[in-house]
Enzyme design. Structure first.
Site, PDB file in Angstrom:
ATOM      1  N   LYS A  49       0.824  -1.212   0.000  1.00 27.07           N
ATOM      2  CA  LYS A  49       0.000   0.000   0.000  1.00 27.07           C
ATOM      3  C   LYS A  49       0.860   1.265   0.000  1.00 27.07           C
ATOM      4  O   LYS A  49       0.622   2.184  -0.775  1.00 27.07           O
ATOM      5  CB  LYS A  49      -0.923   0.049   1.238  1.00 27.07           C
ATOM      6  CG  LYS A  49      -1.893  -1.105   1.361  1.00 27.07           C
ATOM      7  CD  LYS A  49      -2.872  -0.898   2.515  1.00 27.07           C
ATOM      8  CE  LYS A  49      -2.221  -0.870   3.888  1.00 27.07           C
ATOM      9  NZ  LYS A  49      -1.596  -2.161   4.300  1.00 27.07           N
ATOM     10  N   ARG A 100      -9.320   1.063   9.306  1.00 27.06           N
ATOM     11  CA  ARG A 100      -8.970  -0.328   9.572  1.00 27.06           C
ATOM     12  C   ARG A 100     -10.076  -1.049  10.340  1.00 27.06           C
ATOM     13  O   ARG A 100      -9.935  -2.242  10.634  1.00 27.06           O
ATOM     14  CB  ARG A 100      -7.697  -0.387  10.404  1.00 27.06           C
ATOM     15  CG  ARG A 100      -6.428  -0.640   9.582  1.00 27.06           C
ATOM     16  CD  ARG A 100      -5.296  -0.559  10.560  1.00 27.06           C
ATOM     17  NE  ARG A 100      -4.111  -1.267  10.250  1.00 27.06           N
ATOM     18  CZ  ARG A 100      -3.010  -0.701   9.720  1.00 27.06           C
ATOM     19  NH1 ARG A 100      -3.020   0.542   9.340  1.00 27.06           N
ATOM     20  NH2 ARG A 100      -1.922  -1.410   9.563  1.00 27.06           N
ATOM     21  N   ARG A 158      11.724  -7.253   4.147  1.00 21.59           N
ATOM     22  CA  ARG A 158      11.735  -5.843   4.536  1.00 21.59           C
ATOM     23  C   ARG A 158      12.549  -5.670   5.824  1.00 21.59           C
ATOM     24  O   ARG A 158      13.330  -4.728   5.955  1.00 21.59           O
ATOM     25  CB  ARG A 158      10.291  -5.360   4.740  1.00 21.59           C
ATOM     26  CG  ARG A 158      10.145  -3.878   4.930  1.00 21.59           C
ATOM     27  CD  ARG A 158       8.746  -3.405   4.578  1.00 21.59           C
ATOM     28  NE  ARG A 158       7.794  -3.593   5.657  1.00 21.59           N
ATOM     29  CZ  ARG A 158       6.499  -3.270   5.573  1.00 21.59           C
ATOM     30  NH1 ARG A 158       6.007  -2.773   4.449  1.00 21.59           N
ATOM     31  NH2 ARG A 158       5.693  -3.460   6.586  1.00 21.59           N
ATOM     32  N   ARG A 166      11.563  -1.154  11.400  1.00 19.94           N
ATOM     33  CA  ARG A 166      10.279  -1.056  12.091  1.00 19.94           C
ATOM     34  C   ARG A 166      10.246  -2.136  13.149  1.00 19.94           C
ATOM     35  O   ARG A 166      10.469  -3.301  12.843  1.00 19.94           O
ATOM     36  CB  ARG A 166       9.135  -1.283  11.091  1.00 19.94           C
ATOM     37  CG  ARG A 166       8.857  -0.086  10.215  1.00 19.94           C
ATOM     38  CD  ARG A 166       7.714  -0.354   9.283  1.00 19.94           C
ATOM     39  NE  ARG A 166       6.495  -0.824   9.945  1.00 19.94           N
ATOM     40  CZ  ARG A 166       5.313  -0.805   9.377  1.00 19.94           C
ATOM     41  NH1 ARG A 166       5.171  -0.333   8.158  1.00 19.94           N
ATOM     42  NH2 ARG A 166       4.254  -1.244  10.013  1.00 19.94           N
ATOM     43  N   ARG A 173      -0.271  -8.886  13.256  1.00 25.73           N
ATOM     44  CA  ARG A 173      -0.854  -7.847  12.402  1.00 25.73           C
ATOM     45  C   ARG A 173      -1.788  -8.458  11.356  1.00 25.73           C
ATOM     46  O   ARG A 173      -2.826  -7.876  11.022  1.00 25.73           O
ATOM     47  CB  ARG A 173       0.261  -7.025  11.753  1.00 25.73           C
ATOM     48  CG  ARG A 173       0.972  -6.134  12.796  1.00 25.73           C
ATOM     49  CD  ARG A 173       2.371  -5.746  12.365  1.00 25.73           C
ATOM     50  NE  ARG A 173       2.385  -4.888  11.207  1.00 25.73           N
ATOM     51  CZ  ARG A 173       3.379  -4.854  10.306  1.00 25.73           C
ATOM     52  NH1 ARG A 173       4.427  -5.625  10.439  1.00 25.73           N
ATOM     53  NH2 ARG A 173       3.308  -4.038   9.291  1.00 25.73           N
TER      54      ARG A 173
HETATM   55  P1  AMP Z   1       0.962   0.442   9.203  1.00 29.47           P
HETATM   56  O1  AMP Z   1       2.208   1.229   8.966  1.00 29.47           O
HETATM   57  O2  AMP Z   1      -0.201   0.951   8.426  1.00 29.47           O
HETATM   58  O3  AMP Z   1       1.166  -1.039   9.035  1.00 29.47           O
HETATM   59  O4  AMP Z   1       0.581   0.673  10.743  1.00 29.47           O
HETATM   60  C1  AMP Z   1       1.452   0.288  11.782  1.00 29.47           C
HETATM   61  C2  AMP Z   1       0.681   0.106  13.072  1.00 29.47           C
HETATM   62  O5  AMP Z   1       0.076   1.361  13.440  1.00 29.47           O
HETATM   63  C3  AMP Z   1      -0.468  -0.876  13.019  1.00 29.47           C
HETATM   64  O6  AMP Z   1      -0.045  -2.212  13.227  1.00 29.47           O
HETATM   65  C4  AMP Z   1      -1.362  -0.369  14.147  1.00 29.47           C
HETATM   66  O7  AMP Z   1      -0.842  -0.718  15.414  1.00 29.47           O
HETATM   67  C5  AMP Z   1      -1.221   1.130  14.004  1.00 29.47           C
HETATM   68  N1  AMP Z   1      -2.224   1.701  13.075  1.00 29.47           N
HETATM   69  C6  AMP Z   1      -1.997   2.324  11.883  1.00 29.47           C
HETATM   70  N2  AMP Z   1      -3.138   2.726  11.317  1.00 29.47           N
HETATM   71  C7  AMP Z   1      -4.139   2.340  12.157  1.00 29.47           C
HETATM   72  C8  AMP Z   1      -5.548   2.448  12.134  1.00 29.47           C
HETATM   73  N3  AMP Z   1      -6.187   3.016  11.095  1.00 29.47           N
HETATM   74  N4  AMP Z   1      -6.250   1.928  13.186  1.00 29.47           N
HETATM   75  C9  AMP Z   1      -5.636   1.361  14.238  1.00 29.47           C
HETATM   76  N5  AMP Z   1      -4.300   1.214  14.316  1.00 29.47           N
HETATM   77  C10 AMP Z   1      -3.551   1.697  13.298  1.00 29.47           C
END
Ligand code: AMP
Length: 189
Positions: free
Chosen positions: A13, A88, A127, A135, A146
């Site tokens: 994404k 989400r 990654r 990360r 996740r």
């Molecule tokens: P991402 O970089 O989008 O994979 O997000 C990393 C982490 O941030 C996720 O595993 C969640 O813990 C948190 N996170 C990001 N976006 C959301 C969201 N829309 N709702 C809840 N948690 C989020």
């Protein structure tokens, strides 16, 4: 154009959103990136979100909804935006719809990048091994958490947006250029 990119962690994404930013001239809004910055800066938001992110769990809806509300008010979102990693959950999607409606806007397309779990785990391992900016949630164990959060809380958004006639489902496995071409086609860009 107002877009949502949907898909499991590691579906591509973020990478695809960056290409859309370059081509469409609208900003990418990544709640994950905003939260990681908050953690890094030690803000109250970061202190609350950090442990949950580390565990591969979602942070509470009200926190992310607040972040997105604020971000959408900024001038650069006037011509459109690409939401990456938000919504989400169904309550997040409802909050977004209400917010957009109140400002006379709507989502144009929801692009779902479909990638099987096995491919995701391989990508996340890769990654973790090669990325410059590490990360803390990019380990195979945390990736499993996740993926579970995605399956349980986020995947239901597919039928939510399908019912609204907005869902464009794509095969997210393949070369970046190939997937990008599918996205362009799906959004009519
Ligand atoms: P991402 O970089 O989008 O994979 O997000 C990393 C982490 O941030 C996720 O595993 C969640 O813990 C948190 N996170 C990001 N976006 C959301 C969201 N829309 N709702 C809840 N948690 C989020």
């Amino acid at each position: 154009m107002n877009l949502i990119l949907l898909g499991p962690p590691g579906a591509g994404k973020g990478t695809q959103a960056q290409r859309l930013v370059a081509d469409l001239g609208i900003p990418q809004i990544s709640t994950g990136e905003i939260l990681r910055a908050a953690v890094k800066n030690g803000t109250p938001l970061g202190k609350q979100a950090g442990p949950l992110m580390d565990a591969g769990k979602l942070v509470p809806d009200e926190l992310v909804v607040g972040i997105v509300d604020e971000r959408l008010k900024e001038q650069d979102c006037a011509r459109g935006f690409i939401l990456d990693g938000f919504p989400r959950t169904i309550p997040q999607a409802d909050a977004l719809a209400a917010k957009l409606k109140s400002s006379g806007k709507a989502i144009d397309h929801v692009v779902s990048l479909e990638v099987p779990d096995e491919v995701i785990i391989e990508r996340i391992k890769h990654r973790a091994a090669t990325s410059v900016e590490k990360r803390s949630d990019d380990t195979p164990e945390k990736a499993q958490a996740r993926l579970k959060a995605y399956a349980e809380q986020t995947a239901p958004l597919k039928s939510y947006y399908a019912k609204a006639g907005l869902l464009r489902t794509l095969n997210g496995v393949g070369a970046l250029d190939q997937v990008y071409a599918l996205i362009r086609k799906a959004i009519g860009a």
